[in-house]
Design a protein around this motif. Structure first.
Motif, mmCIF file in Angstrom:
data_model
loop_
_atom_site.group_PDB
_atom_site.id
_atom_site.type_symbol
_atom_site.label_atom_id
_atom_site.label_comp_id
_atom_site.label_asym_id
_atom_site.label_seq_id
_atom_site.Cartn_x
_atom_site.Cartn_y
_atom_site.Cartn_z
ATOM 1 N N ASN A 266 1.169 11.865 -5.722
ATOM 2 C CA ASN A 266 2.445 11.580 -5.078
ATOM 3 C C ASN A 266 2.676 12.614 -3.985
ATOM 4 O O ASN A 266 3.470 13.529 -4.128
ATOM 5 C CB ASN A 266 3.576 11.604 -6.108
ATOM 6 C CG ASN A 266 4.911 11.235 -5.500
ATOM 7 O OD1 ASN A 266 4.975 10.750 -4.375
ATOM 8 N ND2 ASN A 266 5.981 11.478 -6.211
ATOM 9 N N GLN B 27 0.984 8.604 0.425
ATOM 10 C CA GLN B 27 1.825 7.582 1.046
ATOM 11 C C GLN B 27 1.124 6.949 2.248
ATOM 12 O O GLN B 27 1.163 5.725 2.432
ATOM 13 C CB GLN B 27 3.156 8.196 1.472
ATOM 14 C CG GLN B 27 4.014 8.667 0.307
ATOM 15 C CD GLN B 27 5.249 9.410 0.775
ATOM 16 O OE1 GLN B 27 5.638 9.306 1.933
ATOM 17 N NE2 GLN B 27 5.870 10.161 -0.119
ATOM 18 N N TYR C 224 -1.516 4.729 0.921
ATOM 19 C CA TYR C 224 -0.919 3.518 0.354
ATOM 20 C C TYR C 224 -0.626 2.503 1.452
ATOM 21 O O TYR C 224 -0.942 1.306 1.325
ATOM 22 C CB TYR C 224 0.369 3.902 -0.383
ATOM 23 C CG TYR C 224 0.983 2.801 -1.214
ATOM 24 C CD1 TYR C 224 0.399 2.411 -2.417
ATOM 25 C CD2 TYR C 224 2.152 2.165 -0.818
ATOM 26 C CE1 TYR C 224 0.965 1.414 -3.196
ATOM 27 C CE2 TYR C 224 2.720 1.163 -1.576
ATOM 28 C CZ TYR C 224 2.127 0.794 -2.775
ATOM 29 O OH TYR C 224 2.675 -0.198 -3.536
ATOM 30 N N PHE D 24 6.552 7.243 -6.146
ATOM 31 C CA PHE D 24 7.050 7.430 -4.786
ATOM 32 C C PHE D 24 8.572 7.342 -4.729
ATOM 33 O O PHE D 24 9.210 7.952 -3.878
ATOM 34 C CB PHE D 24 6.475 6.363 -3.850
ATOM 35 C CG PHE D 24 5.030 6.563 -3.495
ATOM 36 C CD1 PHE D 24 4.493 7.827 -3.322
ATOM 37 C CD2 PHE D 24 4.196 5.474 -3.311
ATOM 38 C CE1 PHE D 24 3.169 8.015 -2.976
ATOM 39 C CE2 PHE D 24 2.866 5.642 -2.960
ATOM 40 C CZ PHE D 24 2.346 6.914 -2.797
ATOM 41 N N ILE E 295 10.511 4.551 -0.641
ATOM 42 C CA ILE E 295 9.232 4.079 -0.105
ATOM 43 C C ILE E 295 9.159 2.556 -0.160
ATOM 44 O O ILE E 295 8.747 1.899 0.800
ATOM 45 C CB ILE E 295 8.051 4.696 -0.876
ATOM 46 C CG1 ILE E 295 8.082 6.227 -0.747
ATOM 47 C CG2 ILE E 295 6.718 4.140 -0.371
ATOM 48 C CD1 ILE E 295 7.949 6.741 0.655
#
Length: 562
Positions: free
Chosen positions: A165, A170, A173, A197, A201
């Protein structure tokens, strides 16, 4: 075991061995508490994190997984009368049999459904060693090969796309989501990795009204509330229609995956599913699909409680599944492995099922994404390049908060070590360790010979952690005095002495105070310690599956007492 030469306190080559070529081995490796070995055999051709390695060697990196004993993959066994099997390629070391043809014996299905999940951050193979499998580029080629057969295809993912995380997670992702959109995924479950997240997000990424709903990876979660609002940031279920086949798909997060996630509320799946199923059935779908982010036992219980589901994709399986489904009533429960190494494919044959045996409606196989049968996809390479460009723009190696080294000392660099340890330093200069940073730009020698496009990873923290000096490799965290970039810390390029022996400033201070024995003790690493733990910080099973300590040590040992 004897100690390493006492006076070569700061030479890199001491132990890391991270980049040297060695023969294949099944040397047991240490296991951390967080990730125990899989209970069934695994492939030695592991899918790797997103990094390129040395031109002459195996080198670890990216989205580190903890170490586990290398194991041989078992030969897939046919599933009796059930037309299901694994299409994993044979071990690369065999070299005598070509990979199995895809979908051997399958007639054209009414619909092919690709199922994936639990990628855990493995966007593309890192390139640390040859014969790595998996990655979105080869996965996209699987879709192309299915489409070339004129088979209609759709896809769903179980979630668990990332591991950590952090800001890099991010960005990764978002990159995987973009790749999935190009592959026309219909839906994506939310796993605990995504939920860490937090709500913000999902509110940024979720597209509640996509222009092409059948081919947009909508977030799905029946028993999760974001900010206490049922349809905010995700959908309870989705109807996807492809080639005249209507699929109703939903997702749940099991109790075993429940955690404390910011602004997210978990509900008992058994209490939520009855109403969701009723709404799904109102659309009169041909198939009902449940994406179960749960243990296998939980998924089996759900299959018994809710026989309305035709297919159940479960988490909690092994890393390299054999591809055998389990029928619970008429529900076919499957798992598809971890780390993006494989993909499951369901063939849908409604006419066969109409003959009286519901099991004959489906064929199922798990396909290993190997480079013998699959080619890289240029569009996915673009995603990978864009991902690396974003890491460069955000300068994460410098901006992510560093940590103090437990010793309290700072890193000084191999050249400083070489002022006293001249012979060991000269030996290090001849090893691939010294060129670990350049390998992130150039790739391996065999990749260069094949003319492969190499995407530079010099701004990727997950790659830098084993290709420069002053990082915690398994946690992918920079120490405060560790390498930042080539401009700020050129003295820490490559795998150097201090990655094995620890930062050297304290050692130098003790030498200056004429506390020679104490100075030696601070930096000393025994051969037994190296063999048990030190080298595996980078030479873990993911990144160096064929690592053999004794063989590799011979290539970089430095016994001089200079």
């Amino acid at each position: 075991m004897p100690y390493l030469p006492k006076s070569c306190s700061l030479c890199l080559s001491a132990l890391m061995l991270a980049l040297l070529v060695g023969c294949e081995s099944n040397t047991p490796q240490p296991v951390t508490k967080e990730h125990a070995p899989e209970p069934v055999p695994q492939s030695q051709a592991e899918s790797q994190p997103d990094q390129v390695s040395d031109t002459t060697a195996e080198t670890p990196t990216s989205d580190k997984q903890t170490t586990a004993p290398p194991q041989q993959k078992m030969t897939p066994v046919a599933a009796g009368q059930t037309p299901a099997k694994s299409e994993n390629a044979p071990p690369k070391s065999a070299g005598t049999h070509p990979p199995k043809p895809l979908f051997e014996g399958w007639p054209a299905p009414k619909l092919a459904i690709v199922l994936t999940g639990e990628r855990h951050g493995y966007l593309e193979p890192c390139g640390c060693t040859q014969n790595q499998t998996g990655g979105v580029s080869l996965l996209a080629n699987l879709f192309k090969q299915i489409e070339d057969r004129k088979w209609p295809v759709t896809a769903f993912d179980l979630g668990g796309l990332v591991k950590r995380n952090r800001r890099q997670s991010q960005i990764k992702y978002e990159t995987i989501l973009a790749a999935m959109k190009d592959m026309k995924y219909g839906g994506l479950a939310l796993g605990p990795e995504e939920l860490r997240f937090g709500a913000d997000i999902f509110l940024q990424l979720h597209n509640p009204e996509p222009p092409e709903p059948n081919t947009t990876p909508t977030f799905l979660a029946a028993n999760i509330l974001i900010l206490e609002t049922p349809e905010l940031g995700k959908k309870k279920f989705k109807i996807v229609e492809v080639a005249g086949v209507k699929i109703a798909v939903t997702s749940i997060l099991g109790k075993t995956r429940k955690g404390q996630f910011p602004d997210i509320t978990w509900q008992e799946p058994a209490k939520v599913l009855p109403e969701v199923i009723k709404e799904m059935q109102a659309a009169k779908p041909d198939l009902m699909l449940l994406l179960s982010q749960s243990s296998k036992d939980e998924s089996k219980t759900l299959a018994r409680q809710f026989p309305q589901f035709d297919i159940l994709l479960t988490a909690g399986g092994v890393e390299d599944p054999l591809g055998e489904p389990e029928f619970i009533g008429k529900t076919m429960m499957v798992d598809v492995g971890h780390k993006g190494k494989s993909a499951g494919v369901v063939g849908y044959y409604p006419e066969e099922g109409a003959k009286g045996d519901p099991k004959k409606r489906f064929r199922f196989t798990v396909i290993e994404l190997d480079k013998e049968r699959f080619k890289d996809t240029p569009k996915m390479a673009e995603h990978m390049q864009f991902y690396q460009d974003r890491l460069k723009q955000e300068d994460l190696a410098a901006k992510e908060l560093p940590i103090d080294h437990p010793r309290g000392a700072t890193f000084v660099g191999a050249e400083k070590c070489g002022e006293c340890h001249t012979k060991a330093y000269e030996k290090w200069l001849t090893t691939a360790h010294a060129h670990a940073y350049e390998s992130l730009i150039n790739g391996r020698k065999d990749q260069i010979e094949r003319g492969e496009k190499i995407v530079s990873r010099i701004y990727d923290p997950e790659c830098l952690s084993c290709h420069v000096t002053g990082w915690h490799p398994q946690e992918v965290i920079r120490y405060k005095s560790g390498f930042v970039n080539k401009q700020q810390s050129p003295h820490l390029l490559g795998q150097q002495c201090e990655n094995c022996h620890g930062p050297g400033s304290g050692h130098i201070e003790l030498v200056d105070m004429d506390k020679i024995e104490e100075a030696k003790k601070v930096m000393r690493v025994t051969l037994a310690e190296a063999k048990k733990t030190t080298c595996y910080k980078c030479h873990d099973l993911d990144n160096s599956p064929n690592f053999n300590f004794d063989t590799y040590w011979e290539k970089i040992k430095h016994p001089w007492r200079d």
